[in-house]
Motif scaffolding. Structure first.
Motif, PDB file in Angstrom:
ATOM      1  N   SER A  98       0.742  -1.195   0.016  1.00  0.00           N
ATOM      2  CA  SER A  98       0.071  -0.088  -0.012  1.00  0.00           C
ATOM      3  C   SER A  98       0.972   1.477   0.008  1.00  0.00           C
ATOM      4  O   SER A  98       0.528   2.144  -0.699  1.00  0.00           O
ATOM      5  N   ARG A  99       2.053   1.186   0.817  1.00  0.00           N
ATOM      6  CA  ARG A  99       3.058   2.370   0.924  1.00  0.00           C
ATOM      7  C   ARG A  99       3.652   2.584  -0.516  1.00  0.00           C
ATOM      8  O   ARG A  99       3.840   3.595  -0.778  1.00  0.00           O
ATOM      9  N   LEU A 100       4.069   1.593  -1.419  1.00  0.00           N
ATOM     10  CA  LEU A 100       4.800   1.898  -2.433  1.00  0.00           C
ATOM     11  C   LEU A 100       3.839   1.983  -3.766  1.00  0.00           C
ATOM     12  O   LEU A 100       4.212   2.378  -4.760  1.00  0.00           O
ATOM     13  N   SER A 101       2.244   1.537  -3.624  1.00  0.00           N
ATOM     14  CA  SER A 101       1.554   1.630  -4.554  1.00  0.00           C
ATOM     15  C   SER A 101       1.607   2.773  -5.660  1.00  0.00           C
ATOM     16  O   SER A 101       1.389   2.665  -6.948  1.00  0.00           O
ATOM     17  N   ALA A 157      -2.021  -7.742  -3.462  1.00  0.00           N
ATOM     18  CA  ALA A 157      -1.884  -7.254  -4.742  1.00  0.00           C
ATOM     19  C   ALA A 157      -2.744  -6.087  -4.977  1.00  0.00           C
ATOM     20  O   ALA A 157      -2.505  -5.174  -6.069  1.00  0.00           O
ATOM     21  N   THR A 158      -3.962  -5.719  -4.590  1.00  0.00           N
ATOM     22  CA  THR A 158      -4.858  -5.002  -4.860  1.00  0.00           C
ATOM     23  C   THR A 158      -4.405  -3.395  -4.981  1.00  0.00           C
ATOM     24  O   THR A 158      -4.814  -2.615  -5.978  1.00  0.00           O
ATOM     25  N   PRO A 159      -3.802  -2.800  -3.938  1.00  0.00           N
ATOM     26  CA  PRO A 159      -3.317  -1.378  -3.942  1.00  0.00           C
ATOM     27  C   PRO A 159      -2.287  -1.326  -5.197  1.00  0.00           C
ATOM     28  O   PRO A 159      -2.417  -0.299  -6.035  1.00  0.00           O
ATOM     29  N   GLU A 173      -4.233  -1.558  -8.490  1.00  0.00           N
ATOM     30  CA  GLU A 173      -5.010  -0.368  -8.667  1.00  0.00           C
ATOM     31  C   GLU A 173      -4.078   0.931  -9.160  1.00  0.00           C
ATOM     32  O   GLU A 173      -4.776   1.699  -9.935  1.00  0.00           O
ATOM     33  N   HIS A 174      -3.065   1.073  -8.674  1.00  0.00           N
ATOM     34  CA  HIS A 174      -2.456   2.615  -8.571  1.00  0.00           C
ATOM     35  C   HIS A 174      -1.107   2.402  -9.219  1.00  0.00           C
ATOM     36  O   HIS A 174      -0.665   3.651  -9.517  1.00  0.00           O
ATOM     37  N   SER A 175      -0.305   1.491  -9.108  1.00  0.00           N
ATOM     38  CA  SER A 175       1.126   1.722  -9.332  1.00  0.00           C
ATOM     39  C   SER A 175       1.373   2.010 -10.736  1.00  0.00           C
ATOM     40  O   SER A 175       1.292   1.225 -11.769  1.00  0.00           O
ATOM     41  N   PRO A 176       2.201   3.089 -11.081  1.00  0.00           N
ATOM     42  CA  PRO A 176       2.341   3.501 -12.414  1.00  0.00           C
ATOM     43  C   PRO A 176       3.703   2.680 -13.184  1.00  0.00           C
ATOM     44  O   PRO A 176       4.136   2.961 -14.033  1.00  0.00           O
ATOM     45  N   SER A 184      -6.621   4.110 -13.363  1.00  0.00           N
ATOM     46  CA  SER A 184      -7.040   5.412 -13.965  1.00  0.00           C
ATOM     47  C   SER A 184      -7.065   5.257 -15.588  1.00  0.00           C
ATOM     48  O   SER A 184      -7.488   5.866 -16.086  1.00  0.00           O
ATOM     49  N   ARG A 185      -6.136   4.181 -16.066  1.00  0.00           N
ATOM     50  CA  ARG A 185      -6.101   3.954 -17.429  1.00  0.00           C
ATOM     51  C   ARG A 185      -5.793   2.753 -17.803  1.00  0.00           C
ATOM     52  O   ARG A 185      -4.932   1.870 -17.040  1.00  0.00           O
TER      53      ARG A 185
END
Length: 369
Positions: A73-76, A98-100, A103-106, A132-133
């Motif tokens: 979650s902190r690295l996501s 896995a979820t965070p 969902e978010h990691s670029p 987001s994309r």
């Protein structure tokens, strides 16, 4: 010097943690490493990020799930998070880990996301659907493998792009799924022909929901069909496996001499728009586009003529009339008027009118060419 101290300090602590049998020490070191990385994010060199990657990926191997989830979650959301570590977290079997990241990691590229969607659980797919994309290769897999929740979240994602095949599959899944159909219906990037196909093949219940959500758009779609937009209808049918199966099945019955009124009534009972349209097209020798338009008209005169000309009974004709989109609750008075018109209409008159329709369509096709 500062870089050397960072490297020596991390390596010393890593070796000490790995030599210990206490998982708590590894978890504590992982928190410490996360603190260091999060504090300096955006300032590290590639070599330093590689060092963090080595340390983090080794610590993750035997850490309890809760610690991995908190770490992920902190690295996501960090734009320079170590890639190998991010991949380990994304492919973790535990969805909470896995979820965070999904969902978010670029730091997850298209190939990794598509691979994850191909191989991991529905919870993993649901997380990917919330990014987001989303590119076409990824949404292709989400729509193909994902359950209803995944399909719904993907369709509702404004940052998602869909291939022609992916959107076609999504539309087929929306046929009896009102929530999914509404998501597609409300997307500003959906081509008009896709909306037509969605509306044509949706169940009656779903059509009602689409009309309630956007009456103006529904009216435009109905108008496009009723006004004779053959090109749109052809595009809507193209790539539809449902239409292809119906065409093959009904043509086979027709060639074997088994396509009759009872079959038509059966197709209506199945609520199969495709089979009903194909059957009436073959029985009347009219193009499929003409039949489809007739089936979505608000005025029933053409249906009455068609039914009388090919010898259908009133019961079957009534079933066709009430099968029309938006006419499931046709007024009793209107049906009585249709019945009176059906009784007055002579078979020869209806056949002459049908022949006129055929000639008109052939003339129109000739004018196009």
């Amino acid at each position: 010097m500062e870089e050397m101290n960072l490297e020596n300090g991390l390596i010393d602590q890593l070796e000490a943690a790995l030599s210990s049998r206490q998982l708590s020490k590894r978890a504590e070191l992982l928190v410490h490493v996360a603190d260091l990385f999060e504090f300096g994010s955006g300032k590290f060199t590639d070599e330093q990020i590689d060092l963090f990657d080595e340390v983090m990926s080794r610590l993750l191997q035997e850490i309890e799930c809760a610690a991995r989830a908190a770490f992920g979650s902190r690295l996501s959301r960090l734009p320079d998070a170590p890639r190998r570590t991010i991949r380990l977290l994304a492919f973790d079997d535990a969805p909470e880990v896995a979820t965070p990241v999904l969902e978010h990691s670029p730091r997850l590229d298209e190939a990794s996301l598509a691979e994850n969607a191909h191989t991991k659980s529905q919870d993993h797919l649901l997380a990917i659907a919330g990014r987001s994309r989303l590119t076409e290769p990824v949404t292709d897999v989400l729509v193909e493998r994902g359950n209803s929740d995944v399909a719904l979240r993907t369709a509702g994602n404004e940052g998602a792009s869909f291939s022609i095949q992916g959107m076609s599959r999504l539309v087929r899944r929306a046929r009896d799924n009102g929530a999914l159909a509404l998501c597609i219906w409300g997307r500003p990037d959906i081509p008009r022909e896709t909306l037509l196909k969605l509306f044509l093949h949706a169940s009656e219940m779903v059509k009602c929901k689409l009309e309630a959500a956007d009456p103006r758009q529904a009216a435009l779609i109905r108008s496009a069909i009723a006004e004779g937009s053959d090109e749109l209808q052809t595009m809507a049918r193209a790539g539809s496996s449902e239409h292809a199966r119906s065409l093959t099945e009904v043509r086979s019955l027709h060639s074997d001499g088994q396509l009759d009124e009872a079959r038509v009534l059966g197709f209506i009972g199945e609520r199969s728009f495709d089979k009903t349209a194909v059957a009436l097209s073959l029985m009347s020798d009219l193009p499929i586009g003409v039949i489809e338009r007739a089936l979505v008209r608000s005025e029933p005169e053409q249906i009455l003529i068609l039914a009388k000309a090919i010898g259908l009974s009133w019961d079957t004709t009534k079933a066709i009339l009430t099968f029309l989109p938006g006419s499931a609750h046709a007024a009793k008075e209107r049906l009585e008027q249709c019945f009176a018109s059906f009784l007055r209409l002579k078979p020869n008159t209806a056949k002459s009118a049908l022949q006129f329709y055929r000639l008109r369509e052939r003339a129109g096709q000739g004018a196009v060419h």
